[in-house]
Design a protein around this motif. Structure first.
Motif, PDB file in Angstrom:
ATOM      1  N   LEU A  55       0.953  -0.800   0.129  1.00 54.56           N
ATOM      2  CA  LEU A  55      -0.344   0.162   0.209  1.00 54.56           C
ATOM      3  C   LEU A  55       0.894   1.422  -0.043  1.00 54.56           C
ATOM      4  O   LEU A  55       0.567   2.448  -0.539  1.00 54.56           O
ATOM      5  CB  LEU A  55      -0.881  -0.584   1.262  1.00 54.56           C
ATOM      6  CG  LEU A  55      -1.886  -1.096   1.623  1.00 54.56           C
ATOM      7  CD1 LEU A  55      -2.431  -1.330   2.702  1.00 54.56           C
ATOM      8  CD2 LEU A  55      -2.850  -0.043   0.325  1.00 54.56           C
ATOM      9  N   ASP A  56       1.683   0.813   0.663  1.00 55.28           N
ATOM     10  CA  ASP A  56       2.655   2.284   0.681  1.00 55.28           C
ATOM     11  C   ASP A  56       3.409   2.741  -0.268  1.00 55.28           C
ATOM     12  O   ASP A  56       3.474   3.730  -0.912  1.00 55.28           O
ATOM     13  CB  ASP A  56       4.082   1.758   1.850  1.00 55.28           C
ATOM     14  CG  ASP A  56       4.924   3.180   2.068  1.00 55.28           C
ATOM     15  OD1 ASP A  56       4.387   4.469   2.361  1.00 55.28           O
ATOM     16  OD2 ASP A  56       5.703   3.165   1.673  1.00 55.28           O
ATOM     17  N   ALA A  85       3.766   5.964  -5.164  1.00 58.16           N
ATOM     18  CA  ALA A  85       3.679   6.230  -6.257  1.00 58.16           C
ATOM     19  C   ALA A  85       2.779   7.356  -7.317  1.00 58.16           C
ATOM     20  O   ALA A  85       3.165   7.937  -8.078  1.00 58.16           O
ATOM     21  CB  ALA A  85       3.386   4.485  -7.435  1.00 58.16           C
ATOM     22  N   ALA A  86       1.835   6.896  -6.194  1.00 63.93           N
ATOM     23  CA  ALA A  86       0.893   7.684  -7.032  1.00 63.93           C
ATOM     24  C   ALA A  86       1.407   9.552  -6.483  1.00 63.93           C
ATOM     25  O   ALA A  86       0.706  10.541  -7.238  1.00 63.93           O
ATOM     26  CB  ALA A  86      -0.285   7.914  -6.596  1.00 63.93           C
ATOM     27  N   VAL A  87       2.035   9.829  -5.387  1.00 58.82           N
ATOM     28  CA  VAL A  87       2.645  11.482  -5.595  1.00 58.82           C
ATOM     29  C   VAL A  87       3.857  11.367  -5.951  1.00 58.82           C
ATOM     30  O   VAL A  87       4.396  12.415  -6.564  1.00 58.82           O
ATOM     31  CB  VAL A  87       2.633  11.737  -4.264  1.00 58.82           C
ATOM     32  CG1 VAL A  87       1.001  11.143  -3.672  1.00 58.82           C
ATOM     33  CG2 VAL A  87       3.480  10.531  -3.319  1.00 58.82           C
ATOM     34  N   LEU A  88       4.331  10.688  -7.459  1.00 61.48           N
ATOM     35  CA  LEU A  88       5.300  10.760  -7.895  1.00 61.48           C
ATOM     36  C   LEU A  88       5.437  12.271  -8.808  1.00 61.48           C
ATOM     37  O   LEU A  88       4.623  12.633  -9.371  1.00 61.48           O
ATOM     38  CB  LEU A  88       5.570   9.381  -8.947  1.00 61.48           C
ATOM     39  CG  LEU A  88       6.673   8.571  -8.173  1.00 61.48           C
ATOM     40  CD1 LEU A  88       6.853   7.409  -9.287  1.00 61.48           C
ATOM     41  CD2 LEU A  88       7.960   9.411  -7.549  1.00 61.48           C
ATOM     42  N   ASP A  89       6.704  13.245  -8.178  1.00 55.45           N
ATOM     43  CA  ASP A  89       6.301  14.128  -9.411  1.00 55.45           C
ATOM     44  C   ASP A  89       7.047  14.321 -10.252  1.00 55.45           C
ATOM     45  O   ASP A  89       8.565  14.341 -10.047  1.00 55.45           O
ATOM     46  CB  ASP A  89       7.203  15.638  -7.689  1.00 55.45           C
ATOM     47  CG  ASP A  89       7.122  17.078  -9.169  1.00 55.45           C
ATOM     48  OD1 ASP A  89       6.619  17.274  -9.768  1.00 55.45           O
ATOM     49  OD2 ASP A  89       7.632  17.975  -7.959  1.00 55.45           O
ATOM     50  N   LYS A 113      10.445   5.552  -9.823  1.00 52.98           N
ATOM     51  CA  LYS A 113       9.011   4.841 -10.490  1.00 52.98           C
ATOM     52  C   LYS A 113       9.951   3.335 -11.049  1.00 52.98           C
ATOM     53  O   LYS A 113       8.938   2.247 -10.292  1.00 52.98           O
ATOM     54  CB  LYS A 113       8.338   5.568 -11.776  1.00 52.98           C
ATOM     55  CG  LYS A 113       7.266   4.535 -12.284  1.00 52.98           C
ATOM     56  CD  LYS A 113       7.198   5.105 -14.007  1.00 52.98           C
ATOM     57  CE  LYS A 113       5.509   4.460 -14.273  1.00 52.98           C
ATOM     58  NZ  LYS A 113       6.091   3.100 -15.158  1.00 52.98           N
ATOM     59  N   ALA A 114      10.794   3.430 -11.489  1.00 55.04           N
ATOM     60  CA  ALA A 114      11.414   1.661 -11.357  1.00 55.04           C
ATOM     61  C   ALA A 114      11.637   1.605 -10.345  1.00 55.04           C
ATOM     62  O   ALA A 114      11.876   0.208  -9.907  1.00 55.04           O
ATOM     63  CB  ALA A 114      12.502   2.113 -12.785  1.00 55.04           C
ATOM     64  N   GLU A 115      12.627   2.361  -9.234  1.00 53.70           N
ATOM     65  CA  GLU A 115      12.501   1.445  -7.844  1.00 53.70           C
ATOM     66  C   GLU A 115      11.338   1.312  -6.888  1.00 53.70           C
ATOM     67  O   GLU A 115      11.304   0.239  -6.520  1.00 53.70           O
ATOM     68  CB  GLU A 115      13.478   2.936  -6.771  1.00 53.70           C
ATOM     69  CG  GLU A 115      14.888   3.267  -7.415  1.00 53.70           C
ATOM     70  CD  GLU A 115      15.721   4.275  -6.914  1.00 53.70           C
ATOM     71  OE1 GLU A 115      14.937   5.005  -6.040  1.00 53.70           O
ATOM     72  OE2 GLU A 115      16.648   4.938  -7.087  1.00 53.70           O
ATOM     73  N   TYR A 168       8.236  -3.325  -5.451  1.00 58.36           N
ATOM     74  CA  TYR A 168       6.124  -3.938  -5.215  1.00 58.36           C
ATOM     75  C   TYR A 168       6.599  -5.527  -5.812  1.00 58.36           C
ATOM     76  O   TYR A 168       6.433  -5.938  -5.482  1.00 58.36           O
ATOM     77  CB  TYR A 168       5.543  -3.121  -6.606  1.00 58.36           C
ATOM     78  CG  TYR A 168       4.142  -3.915  -5.775  1.00 58.36           C
ATOM     79  CD1 TYR A 168       3.026  -2.473  -5.554  1.00 58.36           C
ATOM     80  CD2 TYR A 168       3.444  -4.688  -7.121  1.00 58.36           C
ATOM     81  CE1 TYR A 168       2.031  -2.841  -5.669  1.00 58.36           C
ATOM     82  CE2 TYR A 168       2.592  -5.104  -7.384  1.00 58.36           C
ATOM     83  CZ  TYR A 168       1.335  -3.740  -5.803  1.00 58.36           C
ATOM     84  OH  TYR A 168       0.059  -4.664  -5.871  1.00 58.36           O
ATOM     85  N   ALA A 169       7.661  -5.130  -6.564  1.00 59.89           N
ATOM     86  CA  ALA A 169       7.410  -6.917  -7.308  1.00 59.89           C
ATOM     87  C   ALA A 169       8.250  -7.897  -6.162  1.00 59.89           C
ATOM     88  O   ALA A 169       7.683  -9.484  -5.883  1.00 59.89           O
ATOM     89  CB  ALA A 169       8.184  -6.809  -8.499  1.00 59.89           C
ATOM     90  N   ARG A 170       9.033  -7.276  -5.679  1.00 59.30           N
ATOM     91  CA  ARG A 170      10.089  -7.831  -4.559  1.00 59.30           C
ATOM     92  C   ARG A 170       8.663  -8.318  -3.468  1.00 59.30           C
ATOM     93  O   ARG A 170       8.418  -9.548  -3.215  1.00 59.30           O
ATOM     94  CB  ARG A 170      10.882  -6.967  -4.122  1.00 59.30           C
ATOM     95  CG  ARG A 170      12.007  -7.939  -3.075  1.00 59.30           C
ATOM     96  CD  ARG A 170      12.462  -7.317  -2.018  1.00 59.30           C
ATOM     97  NE  ARG A 170      12.091  -5.899  -2.008  1.00 59.30           N
ATOM     98  CZ  ARG A 170      11.507  -5.706  -0.166  1.00 59.30           C
ATOM     99  NH1 ARG A 170      11.489  -7.068   0.464  1.00 59.30           N
ATOM    100  NH2 ARG A 170      11.267  -4.346   0.257  1.00 59.30           N
TER     101      ARG A 170
END
Length: 239
Positions: free
Chosen positions: A20-21, A26-30, A152-154, A159-161
């Motif tokens: 969730l975090d 990700a939702a607030v990435l500038d 985003k990549a990080e 998230y995948a991990r």
């Protein structure tokens, strides 16, 4: 102490909370929204400021080319008049009249060229200053976009991990408890458990837990918060 099954569920909850975090971050990435708007304003300004300088420069270039063409025509007229090719008075008069018209046009052009020499430098200066601002704005935007892409990549890797670790964390938890946990999660924005904090409060909603709930936790029974209904996790001696 919490039972082994609840401890496993808590581990699963921690993974879900981390997922969730990651989604929230990700939702607030500038990606440079502010910088993009600032650049857009400058580019709109450039249409007027830079456009004015370009129009003046284009006009000056056209007039200088026009005068060069007039000079070429006047040279040809002079060569014809003084080259001995024309002796008829009427023809001479016609050439002289033609030369007079060209000189008049050149004079009008010269006046405008002089005016443009005064108008163009400040217009160019304003355009160059604006170009410098646009360059800086583009650089700032590029940095923001690049940083956002890297972040985003990080986040995607994290998230995948976490997502890959979830099935293993769910092992050892009874289907009934998992089903109840998932049901509660669906009603609380993905959060199905809460930790007992300060020895007797629900960490999810802050409700003071009654003694019967605390006693049930101490007896390793599964208890829920009477207010938010999340499954409680209590680790005596740690909290």
């Amino acid at each position: 102490m919490a039972s082994l099954e609840l401890a496993r569920l808590w581990k699963l909850h921690r993974i879900d909370a981390s997922l969730l975090d990651v989604r929230a971050r990700a939702a607030v990435l500038d990606a440079g929204v502010k910088e993009s708007k600032e650049l857009e304003v400058l580019q709109k300004e450039d249409v007027e400021v830079g456009g004015k300088a370009r129009v003046l420069q284009s006009e000056l270039t056209d007039l200088e080319l026009a005068n060069k063409g007039i000079e070429d025509k006047l040279k040809k007229i002079d060569a014809t008049l003084y080259g001995g090719k024309v002796v008829n008075p009427r023809e001479v008069e016609a050439y002289e009249k033609d030369a007079s018209i060209h000189k008049k046009h050149r004079g009008v052009n010269d006046e405008r060229i002089l005016a443009l020499w005064d108008l163009l430098p400040p217009a160019k200066e304003a355009s160059e200053k604006l170009d410098a601002k646009i360059k800086v704005a583009k650089e700032k935007l590029a940095v923001k976009v690049s940083t956002a892409k890297a972040s985003k990549a990080e986040l995607e890797a994290e998230y995948a991990r976490l997502n890959a670790a979830r099935p293993e964390a769910a092992k050892g938890i009874s289907p009934a408890l998992l089903a109840r946990y998932d049901s509660i999660r669906s009603k609380h924005a993905g959060t199905g458990m809460s930790e007992v904090v300060r020895g007797r409060s629900c960490g999810g909603c802050g409700t003071l837990l009654p003694e019967r709930t605390l006693q049930g936790l101490k007896e390793d029974r599964m208890m829920t918060c009477e207010e938010c209904h999340r499954i409680l996790y209590f680790s005596e001696g740690v909290i």
